[in-house]
Design an enzyme around this catalytic site. Structure first.
Site, short mmCIF file in Angstrom:
data_model
loop_
_atom_site.label_atom_id
_atom_site.label_comp_id
_atom_site.label_asym_id
_atom_site.label_seq_id
_atom_site.Cartn_x
_atom_site.Cartn_y
_atom_site.Cartn_z
N ASP A 1 28.46 19.89 13.39
CA ASP A 1 29.80 20.16 13.91
C ASP A 1 30.65 20.82 12.84
O ASP A 1 30.34 20.73 11.64
CB ASP A 1 30.48 18.84 14.34
N ASP B 1 34.11 20.39 11.02
CA ASP B 1 34.96 19.23 10.84
C ASP B 1 36.35 19.47 11.42
O ASP B 1 36.75 20.61 11.68
CB ASP B 1 35.03 18.86 9.35
#
Length: 269
Positions: A209, A211
């Protein structure tokens, strides 16, 4: 271990990485002075080499990052004969150009955890060199193992946070502003405990991902992290297997051997 030689190499699998061997493996229960490790240790073969595998969080993800039995895990591996460790893990990216599916082989670490037991040396003047927290020999082996399936970055600073929560946007922007590249919850104290037990150690970080501070929206959610890791798990395991075969020695390198200048308070297992 009745049928296999002592494993000098080990894999510590992170979130979503709960098994490693396609063929039969022997599972070994190990007790340590620090309790039991996260799970029984599987010992199998990769390209004719005996390799140990330990799921960092347990077989069913029983342990949160701040409750992991780090000292038991590293002691158990060392007692089985392990001298070199590859440590796959899930990470968030602090760089927009290192998106999900990127693999990074960090060369630096920043500790932002608190309250974790982080040393075997609770007495005496023992101070372990940790300027370069990751083994260059292992990092080189991993860097040789990339292919077009997963982009690989041969560098990076990983900041390790306490968890189990994810970062606020402000924290994430602060981390990125320091020039750090990745954020993770388990890379410390695992890495320094390996150094204290004179085992080479390198992290292999799979970005799941961006952040919270890098994009708008609702922030990071665990369900999305696990889904991204699962999507890339096949090629990620293949990369780790290639890295195992690229490792040219099963002994601790000189740089990862502890030189404290004083006698250790215990015999290494």
């Amino acid at each position: 271990m009745s049928s296999l030689p002592r494993p000098a190499l080990a894999i510590i699998g992170g979130s979503g990485f709960y098994d490693f061997f396609d063929n039969d493996a022997e599972h070994v229960e190990v007790e340590t002075p620090y309790g039991a490790p996260s799970a029984p240790i599987a010992v199998g073969e990769v390209d004719g080499r005996a390799v140990a595998f330990l799921p960092r969080h347990g077989k069913q993800h029983e342990f949160a990052p701040h409750t992991l039995p780090y000292k038991a895990n590293l002691w158990a591996l060392r007692s089985l004969g392990v001298r070199r460790i590859l440590a796959p893990c899930a990470v968030g990216s602090l760089r927009a150009d290192w998106g999900p599916g990127t693999v990074a082989v960090p060369d630096q670490l920043v500790d932002r955890t608190s309250g974790r037991e982080q040393t075997y040396f609770d007495g005496g003047g023992i101070h372990v060199s940790f300027a370069d927290p990751y083994c260059e020999d292992l990092r080189t082996a991993v860097a040789k193992s990339g292919n077009d399936d997963l982009p690989l970055r041969d560098s990076g600073t990983m900041v390790v946070v306490q968890g189990p929560r994810f970062s606020t946007r402000a924290e994430s922007r602060w981390f990125a502003g320091q020039g750090w590249d990745l954020v993770n919850m388990t890379g410390y104290p695992e890495s320094v405990l390996a150094r204290e037990l004179e085992m080479c150690y390198a992290a292999i970080a799979l970005v799941t991902d961006l952040d919270a501070g890098l994009e708008e929206g609702e922030g990071v959610h665990a369900v999305d992290v696990f889904a991204e890791f699962k999507k890339n798990l096949g090629p990620f395991k293949a990369l780790v297997r290639r890295a195992v075969t690229a490792i040219d020695s099963t002994e601790t390198c000189a740089r990862c051997t502890v030189h404290t200048g004083v006698s250790l308070p215990f015999e290494l297992p």
